[in-house]
Design a protein around this motif. Structure first.
Motif, PDB file in Angstrom:
ATOM      1  N   THR A 196       0.987  -1.257   0.059  1.00  0.00           N
ATOM      2  CA  THR A 196      -0.205  -0.331  -0.070  1.00  0.00           C
ATOM      3  C   THR A 196       0.675   1.248  -0.009  1.00  0.00           C
ATOM      4  N   GLU A 197       0.136   2.357  -0.419  1.00  0.00           N
ATOM      5  CA  GLU A 197       1.205   3.665  -0.549  1.00  0.00           C
ATOM      6  C   GLU A 197       1.427   4.033   1.021  1.00  0.00           C
ATOM      7  N   ALA A 198       0.283   3.666   1.824  1.00  0.00           N
ATOM      8  CA  ALA A 198       0.429   4.204   3.256  1.00  0.00           C
ATOM      9  C   ALA A 198       1.658   3.565   3.769  1.00  0.00           C
ATOM     10  N   ASP A 199       1.982   2.147   3.590  1.00  0.00           N
ATOM     11  CA  ASP A 199       3.114   1.604   4.001  1.00  0.00           C
ATOM     12  C   ASP A 199       4.442   2.171   3.480  1.00  0.00           C
ATOM     13  N   LEU A 200       4.220   2.500   2.128  1.00  0.00           N
ATOM     14  CA  LEU A 200       5.530   3.243   1.543  1.00  0.00           C
ATOM     15  C   LEU A 200       5.747   4.219   2.323  1.00  0.00           C
ATOM     16  N   ARG A 201       4.739   5.324   2.369  1.00  0.00           N
ATOM     17  CA  ARG A 201       4.889   6.553   2.876  1.00  0.00           C
ATOM     18  C   ARG A 201       5.585   6.331   4.326  1.00  0.00           C
ATOM     19  N   ALA A 202       5.038   5.709   5.209  1.00  0.00           N
ATOM     20  CA  ALA A 202       5.386   5.562   6.656  1.00  0.00           C
ATOM     21  C   ALA A 202       6.775   5.176   6.605  1.00  0.00           C
ATOM     22  N   TYR A 203       7.184   4.398   5.822  1.00  0.00           N
ATOM     23  CA  TYR A 203       8.576   3.748   5.846  1.00  0.00           C
ATOM     24  C   TYR A 203       9.365   4.880   5.570  1.00  0.00           C
ATOM     25  N   ASP A 204       9.243   5.662   4.450  1.00  0.00           N
ATOM     26  CA  ASP A 204       9.803   6.858   3.878  1.00  0.00           C
ATOM     27  C   ASP A 204      10.196   7.675   5.116  1.00  0.00           C
ATOM     28  N   ARG A 205       9.011   8.157   6.012  1.00  0.00           N
ATOM     29  CA  ARG A 205       9.276   8.768   7.063  1.00  0.00           C
ATOM     30  C   ARG A 205      10.003   8.398   8.348  1.00  0.00           C
ATOM     31  N   GLU A 206       9.954   7.036   8.240  1.00  0.00           N
ATOM     32  CA  GLU A 206      10.656   6.297   9.400  1.00  0.00           C
ATOM     33  C   GLU A 206      12.414   6.413   9.073  1.00  0.00           C
ATOM     34  N   MET A 207      12.579   6.163   7.552  1.00  0.00           N
ATOM     35  CA  MET A 207      13.997   6.297   6.972  1.00  0.00           C
ATOM     36  C   MET A 207      14.506   7.565   7.292  1.00  0.00           C
ATOM     37  N   ALA A 208      13.496   8.505   6.969  1.00  0.00           N
ATOM     38  CA  ALA A 208      14.165   9.846   6.925  1.00  0.00           C
ATOM     39  C   ALA A 208      14.469  10.231   8.452  1.00  0.00           C
TER      40      ALA A 208
END
Ligand code: FMN
Length: 260
Positions: A196-208
Motif C-alpha cells: 500500500t502507498e500508506a506502508d511506503l510513505r510510513a517507511y519513507d518517514r521512518e527512514m528519513a
C-alpha cells in the motif's frame, strides 16, 4: 495491533544485523574464524546438493586495494582485514561430469541461476556466522562494476563468476541498524497483494528520521518551487531508474554461462 513475535537468541542475532563499513585495522581476523564462517556457509541448503559455489578469502592488502578500486572506490574493502568473494561455480561440476563421462549442459539461464542462488544462500549463512563471532560484514555488489578485471585478478576459470564480495573484520564502531519496510509489505497470505502507498510513505518517514539522507532536499514532484526531504522513496526510485551494469550478460557468456 502488531502481532507479538516469538523470541529466540538466534532471532536476536538476525535482528541485530547492520552492514559494517568501518573496521578496526589493528584487530586481525584469525584463519580459524574464516574457516568457521565458511563451514557455516557450507551448511546452507543447496539445489540438489550440487554445492555450486566457491568463496575466495583475500587477505593481501594490495589485492584488497585493487578490488576496492574496481568496486567503485569503496574504502571499507581496503580497510577490512578480509574480503570474501562469493562465486557461482559450475567449474567443479564440469570435473564431476567428466569423471562420470557426461557432458555438463550449461546452456540455459537455469544453470547460472542455480549457482548464483547457491552462492547467495551460503553467503548469508556466513554473514550470520561472522556476526555471531562479533565480526562485522558488508556485502559488496560493487564487485560487479568491473567483472572482467576481477575475474583476471583472481584467476577465475570459465564457469566461475563473482556474484558479490563481503568485507569481514571487527567493527571500529557499532554499525547502526536500518529500519525495514513494514512486515505487511512483504508478507502476503495465500495470494499476492501490492504494497500500500500508506506502508511506503510510513517507511519513507521512518527512514528519513534516521538521518541517513540528512541534508539532501529535492523538489516536490509537480511543484518544482517547493522542496521536500530526500528519503527512501526518492533514493530507491532514482536507483531504479538507472541502467544497471549493462554488460553483465555479455561477460557471463564470456565466462561460459550461455544464459539461453
Ligand atoms: C547483494 C548486495 C550488494 C551490496 N553491495 C553493497 C556495496 O557495494 N557497498 C556497500 O557499502 N553496501 C552494499 N550492500 C549493503 C546494503 O547497502 C545494505 O545491506 C542495505 O543498505 C541495508 O542495510 P543493512 O545491511 O545495514 O541493514 C549490499 C548488500 C547486498 C545484499
Amino acid at each position: 495491533m502488531d502481532t507479538q513475535l516469538i523470541t529466540h537468541p538466534t532471532l536476536d542475532l538476525i535482528h541485530a544485523h547492520a552492514s559494517c563499513r568501518h573496521y578496526d585495522t589493528n584487530a586481525p581476523v584469525p584463519d580459524t574464524a574464516i574457516e568457521t564462517i565458511v563451514s557455516a556457509a557450507q551448511r546452507a541448503s543447496t539445489s540438489s546438493n550440487i554445492q555450486a559455489w566457491s568463496v575466495i578469502a583475500i587477505r593481501n592488502a594490495e589485492t584488497r586495494a585493487e578490488l576496492a578500486r574496481l568496486s567503485g572506490e569503496q574504502k571499507h574493502i581496503a580497510e577490512a582485514p578480509v574480503f570474501l568473494v562469493w562465486c557461482a561455480d559450475l567449474a567443479r561440476l564440469d570435473a564431476v561430469a567428466a569423471l562420470r563421462g557426461y557432458p555438463q549442459n550449461t546452456e540455459y539461464l537455469e544453470s547460472f541461476f542455480t549457482a548464483a542462488v547457491d552462492a547467495t544462500l551460503a553467503s548469508q549463512n556466513a554473514a550470520l556466522a561472522a556476526e555471531a563471532l562479533g565480526l562485522g560484514i558488508c556485502y559488496i555488489g560493487g564487485l560487479r562494476n568491473n567483472p572482467r578485471e576481477v575475474i583476471q585478478l583472481l584467476q577465475l576459470p570459465k564457469l566461475v563468476f563473482p556474484i558479490f564480495g563481503m568485507t569481514v573484520g571487527y567493527p571500529s564502531k557499532p554499525p547502526r541498524t536500518r529500519p525495514r519496510l513494514p512486515r505487511s509489505a512483504m508478507l502476503n497470505w495465500e495470494t499476492y497483494a501490492p504494497t500500500t502507498e500508506a506502508d511506503l510513505r510510513a517507511y519513507d518517514r521512518e527512514m528519513a528520521q534516521t538521518g541517513i539522507y540528512q541534508g539532501r532536499q529535492v523538489p516536490v514532484p509537480g511543484k518544482p518551487e517547493q522542496m521536500e526531504d530526500y528519503g527512501w522513496l526518492e533514493h530507491t526510485a532514482r536507483r531504479g531508474e538507472k541502467p544497471a551494469r549493462a554488460q553483465l550478460s555479455e561477460i557471463l557468456r564470456e565466462q561460459g554461462f550461455e544464459l539461453k
